[in-house]
Each structure stands twice: as C-alpha cells, then as structure tokens.
Design a protein around this motif. Structure first.
Motif, PDB file in Angstrom:
ATOM      1  N   GLY A 213       0.781  -1.226   0.000  1.00 32.76           N
ATOM      2  CA  GLY A 213       0.000   0.000   0.000  1.00 32.76           C
ATOM      3  C   GLY A 213       0.811   1.273   0.000  1.00 32.76           C
ATOM      4  N   VAL A 214       2.032   1.243  -0.536  1.00 32.55           N
ATOM      5  CA  VAL A 214       2.844   2.457  -0.618  1.00 32.55           C
ATOM      6  C   VAL A 214       2.204   3.421  -1.614  1.00 32.55           C
ATOM      7  N   GLY A 215       2.085   4.690  -1.225  1.00 34.62           N
ATOM      8  CA  GLY A 215       1.368   5.664  -2.033  1.00 34.62           C
ATOM      9  C   GLY A 215       2.130   6.159  -3.237  1.00 34.62           C
ATOM     10  N   THR A 216       1.427   6.910  -4.076  1.00 32.67           N
ATOM     11  CA  THR A 216       2.022   7.420  -5.318  1.00 32.67           C
ATOM     12  C   THR A 216       3.040   8.526  -5.070  1.00 32.67           C
ATOM     13  N   LYS A 217       2.991   9.163  -3.901  1.00 28.29           N
ATOM     14  CA  LYS A 217       3.910  10.262  -3.613  1.00 28.29           C
ATOM     15  C   LYS A 217       5.052   9.847  -2.690  1.00 28.29           C
ATOM     16  N   THR A 218       5.173   8.551  -2.452  1.00 27.20           N
ATOM     17  CA  THR A 218       6.213   8.036  -1.561  1.00 27.20           C
ATOM     18  C   THR A 218       7.395   7.562  -2.392  1.00 27.20           C
ATOM     19  N   ARG A 219       8.546   8.196  -2.202  1.00 28.79           N
ATOM     20  CA  ARG A 219       9.709   7.879  -3.039  1.00 28.79           C
ATOM     21  C   ARG A 219      10.968   7.545  -2.249  1.00 28.79           C
ATOM     22  N   ARG A 220      10.924   7.640  -0.916  1.00 25.31           N
ATOM     23  CA  ARG A 220      12.106   7.379  -0.111  1.00 25.31           C
ATOM     24  C   ARG A 220      11.804   6.344   0.957  1.00 25.31           C
ATOM     25  N   GLY A 221      12.814   5.516   1.273  1.00 26.72           N
ATOM     26  CA  GLY A 221      12.692   4.546   2.343  1.00 26.72           C
ATOM     27  C   GLY A 221      14.015   4.361   3.049  1.00 26.72           C
TER      28      GLY A 221
END
Length: 726
Positions: A213-221
């Motif tokens: 469920g990672v969102g479309t605006k999530t780019r870093r981990g």
C-alpha cells in the motif's frame, strides 16, 4: 571469499540500541542544502507513540553531493566531482556533524545508487545496470581499505528490480527496494536477503513483500535496523510526511505520521539490533550544558484579566517609499463589512476624515453614533468595528500615490475581551504603511487568476510543505499571487525612482465611485499551537467564538502588500481544537474562515483618470459543505527539545510537576506569519488567549527528570505568546 556483512565479535556482543541517528539531505526549494540530523528515539516500535526528533543540528552538504551511512556514526559522502569521503558524526560529544575521517578519491559518479547495510559491504549500482559489491576493512573506523569483490550483472532479477525501484537501502544482510504506487495501483517495499556463496546469485532466495500500500507520492525509504521500515516523499511537492512499519514477515503501519518535513535522501546510522528506550529516560540528543539553577514551577494564573487600554480610536502612520513621513495628506476612513455574505456592489459608510500630522500619523475617534449597518456588523463581530483608512498624494511631477491601512476600534463600553482584541491588533501592526504609486496598469481591470495560476505563487508553493518554516518571521514586503516573489522596485516609474521625491495632496483628489465583492472562498487559518515533548500531551482549545486578528492585503498594480488587519470576534457556536496529543507532538490548529476579495474603483484628477485597487480580508467562520470544522496545521516540533531549551533565556523557563498541567489563557498568542495562504497570498494572524482559547500541556507520572517549558517572548506567567516543551 570473505563472508558477507559480518559483524565483529565486539559488535555482536553489543546491546540493542535505541536513539538511532537519522540523516536527511534537505534540498527544500529556496533553502541552502544541508545534512539535517534527526534522532529515532524508539526505532523498535517505529515510534508508535512518538516521532522522529529534529536535533536542530545541520552541516553544509551541497545539492550535487550524495551521502549514505555505514553505522557507528560513519557517514560516506560522494562529492559533486565523484570523490568518496568518510566523516564521523561527533555531535554527541559536542563535535561536528561532519568531522573528516578519510578521503578515498575515485570516481563514484558512475553509480546511480550507493548504499551500505551498516556492516563490511558497500553496494553500488552502475548506470548501465550492474551491481558492484565492495568490501570494507574496519567499517566502524571509516578509514579501512575499500575494494571491489563482486559485480552482479544487470540481468540478475534482483539487480534488475533494484535498478527499477524508486529507492534502495539495506539493513544488515537484507536489501530493501521501494516502488511507489502508480495511479490506482499501490506500491510496495520488498526485502531481498543477501547471502554470498562461491557460485550463484547472492539474491537466490528472491524477495518478500514486507510493506503493502505504498502511495504514489512516496519515493524514499530507510531502516534504522532489522524489523523497522520508514517511508516518505522526497521533495516539497510531496507531503514530507514519514510513516513507519514494523512486524514480521509482513510489516504493519506503526505510525502514520512519525515525522514531517522529510525532504531529500534519507539514511539511518544503522544498528544490528533495536531496542525500546526506558520510559523514564528523557531524550538527550547531544552534549548539553548542565543546569546551574532550577527554574520555577509553572503555576496556572487564575487572577482576573487586566483591563487593556481603552481602544476607542482608529490610528496609524503613513510614510513615503524611503520611510519619510507622509505629512499633510487627507485621510478618509470607511467601515468594512467582514461579515457580508453576498457578492456584488456594496455600500460603505464613512466614519471620518483627518489629515496626517508632521510625522505621518493620524487619529480618528470612533463615532459615538454609528450608522445602522456598521452597528449591526459590529454586534455580530463581538463589538469590534473594522475600517479602512485611505490616503492619496502626488509628487511634483504629477505621479499619483495611494496608501491604505485596515484598522480596528471598539466602543468604550465594549467587553474587556473585545477591547483586548483591538489592542492586540494595534500591537500586531506597529510598522507604518507605505504609499505606493498609482501606475498606468491600474487603469485597467485585472482578470481574476485561475486556481492553476494561484498554485504557482510563492505562498501556495510554501503551503505544500508540512513544517512551519516561517514562524513569526516577517513576510516579504510584496507578494505575487501567481508567481515567485516580485523583485522589481515599485517606486521606479517610467525609469525614474520616485522614493526621494516630495509628496503633497493630490490636485483634484480621488473619489471612490464603486466597491464590489467579487470573489470569496474558505481557507483554513492557523489560530492555535500546542507542544508536548517526552512524557507530555498537548491541548489546544478554540471555543465558542472567533478571537483572532488576521492580516489584510491590498493589490496595487501587480503586487500584493499587507496593509493592516481585521479583528474577528463573531460567535461560532462550536468548540474546536485538539486534546491530549502526544508525546512528541507539536502542531498548529486551523479553522475555516471565509476570505473575500473587493475591487474598489476611484476617479482621480478631477475625474479624468480611473484606477482599480483590490483588497483581500478574512471574514466569518464558515465550515465548507462536507468539510472539517477544524484541521491540523503544520508541524512545529523542531522548536521543542533540549537544544532550543538551553538556548532560551533563563527567565523564560519553568517546569511542570508530574501528573499536572499548565495553560496560557491570557494575553495573546504569537503572530503566525504563515497563518494562511488565501488566493495565492500568505497572511499572518494571532489569537487572543482567554478562558475559551488556550494552549495547555499535561505531564505524565515519570519522576526521573522534570518536564521543562519555556516562553517564546517572555516568562510563561507573562506574555510568552506560546510556550515550548522539553
């Protein structure tokens, strides 16, 4: 071949850790690029009841350099020209965040991604797709030899997935990849166990999806150690909100907002084993100066509110572009109806006239008998009368100028709370108002910008960030509602600088011939702020009625300029705010206010010239259909904690006993410069504290250390504006 990602016997014997350093390469637009240090105080639970703590420590790291961590406080930096260097974070002992250790040189710019798992391996993904693996001698020193031991082809399924991922990082012997969501397809985080062998792929075990469920605006981990994963956006165009996940084999959401303002690449210091800290230990983020004296206990003052000075007068000061007094100019004062709910032409009653004094100041007494429309508006606004003063002048070369100031007054028999609101409005607007030239472009009506055009303004873009960076810093003198901050000098007219020119009354004067409300929209506006660090909880109450002063702005030509404020005291018939949020919580609270834009038409120079000016101001509390009665605003937690406490004036400090509370319910709040972004323009606001409008902190039962608070502007029993928490 040496075994991969081994830990030394000393490392293996170490106790599990909490308080893991987390570093962000902050590339926020308009700011100097820095490496910013946070502390992950409870990484094992993903700070389920806390947050990443901003240490306030930064170091310069230019936008074209990259970094990653190696554990033990070692930070690797790839410089803009491709050299690999190591640094040590010595801030825990009072040293630098980037203390130089070793310069490896080389050309590491040939790699798209470089990272470490905190052990004796460094991974480097080539631009062409292959994955190079390096061994590191003595990784905890940051100075051991680095040599390439393996190159995995881009055709390896794991390497191909790493190359396609939005982000990649490691924790020990596990490599993680993050793929953001696309449209209606959610993204995920996958774990790839890494195990070197004499033959075959070290990723032979394949992958496991650990976060769904990672969102479309999530780019870093990133991960501080095994069993915990954090995700966030990476530019101010996204939320900057960090989330945490824990568990096995699939991780569940632990905290949906464990950090805010996380913009840029992120890496944690990394630990081989994570722990939850003792609840009785107060976070210490660096070398702190011990207290030499105990501050007083905070006491809730229940004495009656002092009677403020009787604010029955409208007043202000007008100056020229170079700051000289605008003396001898006629002033016209008119009422403004902030509660009018209709669009279209309006009738504006006059309240008085005068002439500016030698120092540019002016005063007009509130009439004892008010026009019926003004009386009705004031009654609905808690007794407050809002008005606008306008002054016209011209230079010897016939260049016309205009100045406006929104002002507030109240009758002598108004309630004390109303008179206090008016007095606070005067305090907020002490600076004089400048006259600006009436230029030829103002002879044409200006079209109303579209929502897309509003979104391009400096105010709208800064509103997308999740952290309040302005505080009470002054706003820019001029703003554009459709672009960046204006840079042209408004006093250069037809190539001539008119700031130093003498100004007198305008020949023929100017008459207002029309006033029209032509746009209105609801915007959520900051009216409160609470802080709760460590074991505390924060409460913000904004009850029963409006009790705020909000700036107004006037558009002259293509520029908006703050020109005073309106005071809002109308009944809301609702209670809004938040209660017992914390620990490690600090956010603003916003309420929906309706903002209106007014177009005013003037005939000047004996009626030969027509000019149009535009005004924006806040009005009634109004909940949009299906909307929230109040909303959380920006994160302000960076102002809490030991670093800011030890920088505060000692006389501002106090402490709150365990299992007790303290609140402010007198005087006024700080003036938030970024209280609202309305129609593409940023405006400030402040709130009157009283029994219905409070900032409150409630402490826990721990006794190992006291809970400290301090006022921003004064001691907490004086006029602090807001208090912070440690």
């Amino acid at each position: 071949m040496p075994s991969a990602l081994t830990a030394s016997s000393a490392q293996a014997a170490e106790a599990c850790q909490s308080g893991i350093a987390t570093y962000v390469h902050d590339l926020t637009t308009g700011s100097t690029p820095v490496l910013r240090k946070y502390v992950d105080w409870d990484p094992l639970t993903g700070n389920a009841t806390g947050s990443l703590i901003d240490s306030g420590v930064t170091a310069e790291l230019d936008a074209y350099s990259r970094f990653f961590t190696g554990g033990k406080g070692i930070i690797y930096v790839i410089t803009s020209d491709g050299q690999l260097k190591t640094y040590k974070d010595d801030t825990a002992t009072g040293g630098s965040l980037l203390t130089p250790v070793h310069d490896y040189g080389g050309n590491w710019n040939s790699y798209d991604e470089v990272w470490s798992g905190g052990g004796n391996r460094i991974f480097a993904l080539q631009t062409g797709g292959a994955l190079d693996v390096y061994s590191v001698d003595s990784p905890s020193s940051g100075s051991g030899a680095i040599k390439k031991i393996k190159s995995l082809p881009g055709s390896d399924p794991a390497v191909a997935a790493i190359g396609q991922a939005d982000d990649v990082w490691s924790a020990g012997a596990t490599v993680y990849t993050l793929q953001r969501g696309i449209a209606d397809k959610p993204g995920s985080v996958k774990a790839w166990p890494y195990a070197e062998a004499a033959t075959g792929s070290p990723f032979a075990a394949g992958s496991t999806t650990v976060v769904n469920g990672v969102g479309t605006k999530t780019r870093r981990g990133w991960s501080p150690g095994p069993g915990t994963v954090y995700t966030a956006g990476d530019t101010p165009d996204y939320t900057g909100i960090a989330r945490s996940y824990t568990g096995s084999p699939t991780m569940e959401l632990a905290n949906g907002e464990v950090g805010a303002g996380i913009y840029g690449d992120v890496h944690a210091d990394l630990a081989s084993c994570l722990a939850t800290p003792s609840e009785d230990v107060k976070p210490a983020l660096g070398a702190e100066t011990p207290e030499t004296e105990t501050p007083p206990a905070a006491v809730n003052d229940e004495s009656p509110d002092p009677t403020p000075q009787d604010p029955t007068e409208f007043s202000g000061t007008f100056v020229l572009g170079d700051g000289r007094p605008a003396a001898g100019l006629p002033v016209q004062l008119e009422a403004v109806d902030v509660l009018n709910d209709t669009l279209g032409e309006e009738q504006i009653p006059a309240l008085g006239e005068t002439v500016t004094a030698a120092d540019g100041s002016w005063k007009i007494q509130l009439p004892e008998t008010l026009p019926d429309s003004v009386k009705a508006t004031a009654a609905a606004n808690g007794g407050v009368v809002n008005a606008k003063a306008t002054v016209f002048g011209e230079t010897a070369s016939d260049i016309p100028l205009i100045g406006t100031r929104h002002v507030t007054a109240a009758p002598a028999d108004a309630p004390a709370a109303t008179r206090a609101l008016v007095a606070n409005a005067a305090d907020d607007m002490e600076a004089p108002e400048k006259l600006l030239p009436l230029t030829d472009e103002m002879k044409q009506e200006q079209p109303e910008p579209t929502e897309d055009q509003y979104a391009q303004s400096w105010a709208s873009r800064s509103e997308t960030t999740s952290v309040d960076t302005l505080g009470d810093k002054p706003l820019p003198e001029y703003q554009s509602d459709t672009g960046g901050l204006p840079t042209s000098d408004p006093y250069v007219v037809n190539g001539t600088d008119i700031k130093a020119m003498a100004v007198g009354p305008m020949d023929g004067g100017c008459d207002r011939v029309g006033s029209k409300i032509y746009a209105k929209k609801i915007y959520y506006t900051v009216v409160g702020e609470g802080h709760a660090y460590w074991d505390a909880k924060a409460t913000v109450d904004y009850d029963s009625k409006l009790s705020s002063t909000v700036e107004t702005a006037m558009k002259i030509g293509g520029k908006w300029q703050v020109d005073g404020s309106v005071t809002l005291g109308s009944a809301m018939s609702v209670t809004t705010g938040y209660t017992n949020r914390g620990p490690y919580f600090a956010k603003q609270w916003k309420v929906p206010l309706e903002y209106k834009k007014r177009k005013t038409t003037y005939k000047c120079n004996y009626g030969r010239d027509t000019y149009y000016t535009y005004t924006m101001m806040a009005g009634r509390y109004k909940v949009p259909s299906g909307g929230a009665v109040g909303k959380y605003g920006k994160d302000v937690s960076s102002r809490d904690g030991g670093d800011d406490y030890h920088r505060s004036p000692k006389r501002h400090r106090a402490y709150v006993e365990p299992q007790s509370y303290f609140q402010i319910n007198k005087n006024r709040s700080v003036k938030w410069s970024a209280s609202v972004s309305a129609f593409g323009v940023k405006l400030g606001a402040s709130t009157q504290y009283d029994r219905e409008h409070k900032q409150r902190i409630t402490t826990g039962k721990r006794k190992s250390a006291r809970h400290d608070i301090w006022g921003k502007n004064d001691k907490v029993s004086g006029k602090p504006g807001v208090f912070y928490s440690y």
